[in-house]
Design a protein around this motif. Structure first.
Motif, short mmCIF file in Angstrom:
data_model
loop_
_atom_site.label_atom_id
_atom_site.label_comp_id
_atom_site.label_asym_id
_atom_site.label_seq_id
_atom_site.Cartn_x
_atom_site.Cartn_y
_atom_site.Cartn_z
N ASP A 28 0.81 -1.22 0.00
CA ASP A 28 0.00 0.00 0.00
C ASP A 28 0.84 1.27 0.00
OD1 ASP A 28 -2.38 -1.31 -0.10
OD2 ASP A 28 -2.85 -1.13 2.02
N ASN A 29 2.14 1.12 0.14
CA ASN A 29 3.02 2.29 0.17
C ASN A 29 3.11 2.92 -1.22
OD1 ASN A 29 5.00 4.16 1.03
ND2 ASN A 29 6.64 2.77 0.40
N GLU A 30 2.96 4.20 -1.29
CA GLU A 30 2.94 4.90 -2.57
C GLU A 30 4.25 5.65 -2.86
OE1 GLU A 30 -0.34 7.51 -2.16
OE2 GLU A 30 -1.85 5.94 -2.33
N SER A 31 5.24 5.47 -2.02
CA SER A 31 6.45 6.29 -2.13
C SER A 31 7.58 5.64 -2.93
CB SER A 31 6.96 6.65 -0.73
OG SER A 31 5.96 7.35 -0.01
N GLY A 32 7.35 4.48 -3.51
CA GLY A 32 8.34 3.88 -4.39
C GLY A 32 9.29 2.89 -3.74
N TYR A 33 10.23 2.42 -4.55
CA TYR A 33 11.12 1.33 -4.16
C TYR A 33 11.97 1.66 -2.94
CZ TYR A 33 15.20 -1.70 -4.24
OH TYR A 33 16.21 -2.55 -3.87
N THR A 34 12.58 2.84 -2.92
CA THR A 34 13.46 3.19 -1.81
C THR A 34 12.73 3.15 -0.48
OG1 THR A 34 14.80 4.59 -3.26
CG2 THR A 34 15.03 4.93 -0.90
N SER A 35 11.52 3.67 -0.49
CA SER A 35 10.71 3.66 0.72
C SER A 35 10.35 2.23 1.13
CB SER A 35 9.44 4.49 0.51
OG SER A 35 8.63 4.49 1.66
N ASN A 36 10.01 1.40 0.14
CA ASN A 36 9.72 -0.02 0.42
C ASN A 36 10.92 -0.71 1.05
OD1 ASN A 36 7.25 0.35 -0.74
ND2 ASN A 36 7.69 -0.78 -2.62
N ARG A 37 12.10 -0.39 0.52
CA ARG A 37 13.33 -0.99 1.04
C ARG A 37 13.58 -0.56 2.49
NH1 ARG A 37 18.36 1.32 -1.78
NH2 ARG A 37 17.75 3.02 -0.38
N ASP A 38 13.31 0.70 2.78
CA ASP A 38 13.47 1.19 4.15
C ASP A 38 12.51 0.49 5.10
OD1 ASP A 38 15.44 2.93 3.36
OD2 ASP A 38 14.13 4.68 3.22
N MET A 39 11.30 0.23 4.62
CA MET A 39 10.31 -0.47 5.45
C MET A 39 10.79 -1.89 5.77
SD MET A 39 6.73 0.80 3.69
CE MET A 39 5.68 -0.09 4.86
N LYS A 40 11.33 -2.56 4.77
CA LYS A 40 11.84 -3.92 4.99
C LYS A 40 13.02 -3.90 5.95
CE LYS A 40 13.62 -8.06 2.71
NZ LYS A 40 13.83 -8.77 1.43
N ASN A 41 13.92 -2.93 5.77
CA ASN A 41 15.09 -2.83 6.64
C ASN A 41 14.68 -2.57 8.08
OD1 ASN A 41 16.82 -3.27 4.51
ND2 ASN A 41 17.23 -1.11 4.14
N LEU A 42 13.68 -1.71 8.28
CA LEU A 42 13.21 -1.43 9.63
C LEU A 42 12.65 -2.70 10.27
CD1 LEU A 42 12.43 0.35 12.03
CD2 LEU A 42 10.27 0.86 10.83
N ALA A 43 11.80 -3.42 9.52
CA ALA A 43 11.22 -4.65 10.04
C ALA A 43 12.32 -5.63 10.43
CB ALA A 43 10.28 -5.28 9.01
N SER A 44 13.35 -5.72 9.62
CA SER A 44 14.46 -6.63 9.91
C SER A 44 15.19 -6.22 11.19
CB SER A 44 15.44 -6.65 8.73
OG SER A 44 16.46 -7.60 8.94
N LYS A 45 15.40 -4.92 11.36
CA LYS A 45 16.05 -4.43 12.58
C LYS A 45 15.22 -4.78 13.82
CE LYS A 45 19.67 -2.24 10.88
NZ LYS A 45 21.06 -2.64 11.21
N LEU A 46 13.91 -4.63 13.72
CA LEU A 46 13.05 -4.93 14.86
C LEU A 46 13.05 -6.42 15.17
CD1 LEU A 46 9.97 -2.57 14.24
CD2 LEU A 46 12.11 -2.13 15.47
#
Length: 376
Positions: A143-161
């Motif tokens: 549902d994120n509309e901000s593109g690939y870089t934003s998607n990658r940041d979301m995945k990285n955050l989830a991984s950190k958590l």
């Protein structure tokens, strides 16, 4: 004599049954609670003894079946863990992680990216982290509309958590590894709107409640949870609009017009609901977005279609653009004020009638021959 034999045999059966259910001291217990409950099996464990030597018990959890309860109790005894930590939400874990030395060592720009990524997980902020499913996080990324870089940041955050939670022994695996963020070349513009033929097909199956919801999404352009969080007090059918009071962005807080053809659908769901929510699940509570997404995919598959939930919103924007609706009006309707120019943001206030006329242009030709539900 026959009565006595039957009586003692019954006692023997009961004793044998009770013996099978009894666990070793300190192992924990399973109790089936009375009443009609979705999760009637309560599991309790012994965490110590009081000053009088009596056991101190805590509830491990509630489960829908005895098998699940037995498995949970077995897992706990095989590898005991802190019960309180297993109840921490996504937000709780995030707030603990940003207090760590690891986060402090990050650059200011990196910290800013993670904070932005956290906001995009808003719909799961209050969900228990240990029970999160991959699809819960994947839906946020989709549902994120901000593109690939934003998607990658979301995945990285989830991984950190998840890494933090594994160290704290809250979870045992990093589910973030399974998240799909797309690719730089495919992420932007990859969404495909519903075709006119597909929308025609949906109108022929409006006896299905999920189809009704899909059409509502197409004709309103709202995000998934903007509709599912709609309360009756914020729905104004006589004036043909509803208020979005909870959204992923500030610009998402807005008034959404209701096209003429879907007014009956809103009335149908409103009459059907016995709670404060317009759209409800079978048991009467608010319909969960994860359940809706699953049902939507099932219905679309049966109709030989394949679309994401967000593509209904994309269809709404596309249809209004095709019918030459003013760009400022489209942005007002779908909540894209952040993309507007300074002049549009300050001076533009679109009247409700103009908004209703705009959504009434969506797919106006093909459904005119169809029989629509009427308002009683």
């Amino acid at each position: 004599m026959l009565f006595q034999v039957g009586y003692f045999y019954t006692l023997f059966q009961k004793k044998e049954r009770d013996t099978k259910l009894k666990n070793a001291n300190g192992y924990g217990s399973i109790t089936k609670l009375k009443g009609n409950r979705r999760k009637p099996y309560m599991v309790r464990i012994t965490v110590g003894r009081d000053e009088n030597g009596f056991p101190i018990r805590k509830v491990l959890g509630y489960y829908s079946s005895k098998a699940n309860a037995v498995a949970a109790l077995s897992d706990y005894n095989r590898e005991p863990y802190d019960i309180a930590s297993r109840k921490l939400t996504f937000s709780d874990i995030y707030n603990k992680w940003i207090e760590t030395k690891e986060f402090d060592k990050l650059s200011k720009s990196a910290q800013k990216c993670y904070k932005a990524a956290y906001k995009k997980y808003e719909i799961i902020h209050n969900k228990v982290f240990a029970t999160l499913k991959i699809c819960d996080m994947q839906n946020c990324i989709d549902d994120n509309e901000s593109g690939y870089t934003s998607n990658r940041d979301m995945k990285n955050l989830a991984s950190k958590l998840y890494q933090y939670s594994m160290v704290q022994e809250i979870v045992s695996q990093n589910k973030a590894k399974m998240l799909d963020v797309g690719s730089p070349a495919k992420t932007k513009g990859a969404r495909i709107p519903y075709s006119d033929e597909e929308i025609d097909t949906l109108w022929k199956h409006t006896d299905d409640d999920i189809v009704k919801l899909i059409l509502i999404y197409i004709y309103t352009g709202v995000r998934c949870n903007e509709l599912l969080y709609l309360k009756k007090e914020n729905l104004h059918l006589d004036e043909q609009y509803f208020e979005v009071v909870k959204s992923k962005t500030d610009s998402g807080i807005r008034i959404v017009p209701i096209a003429d053809v879907i007014v009956p659908f809103f009335k149908y769901f409103c009459d059907k609901s016995q709670s404060q929510w317009v759209i409800t699940a079978e048991y009467g509570g608010r319909l969960a977005d994860s359940w809706y997404r699953k049902q939507q995919q099932s219905v679309l598959k049966s109709l030989s279609m394949k679309h994401t939930t967000h593509e209904a919103r994309h269809t709404c924007i596309t249809q209004m653009t095709i019918h030459n609706v003013n760009e400022s009006v489209i942005k007002e309707i779908v909540g894209h004020k952040s993309a507007q120019s300074f002049t549009e943001r300050v001076y533009t206030h679109i009247y409700l009638k103009t908004k209703i006329d705009a959504v009434n242009t969506i797919h106006t030709v093909s459904y005119t021959h169809l029989t629509l539900p009427t308002i009683a």
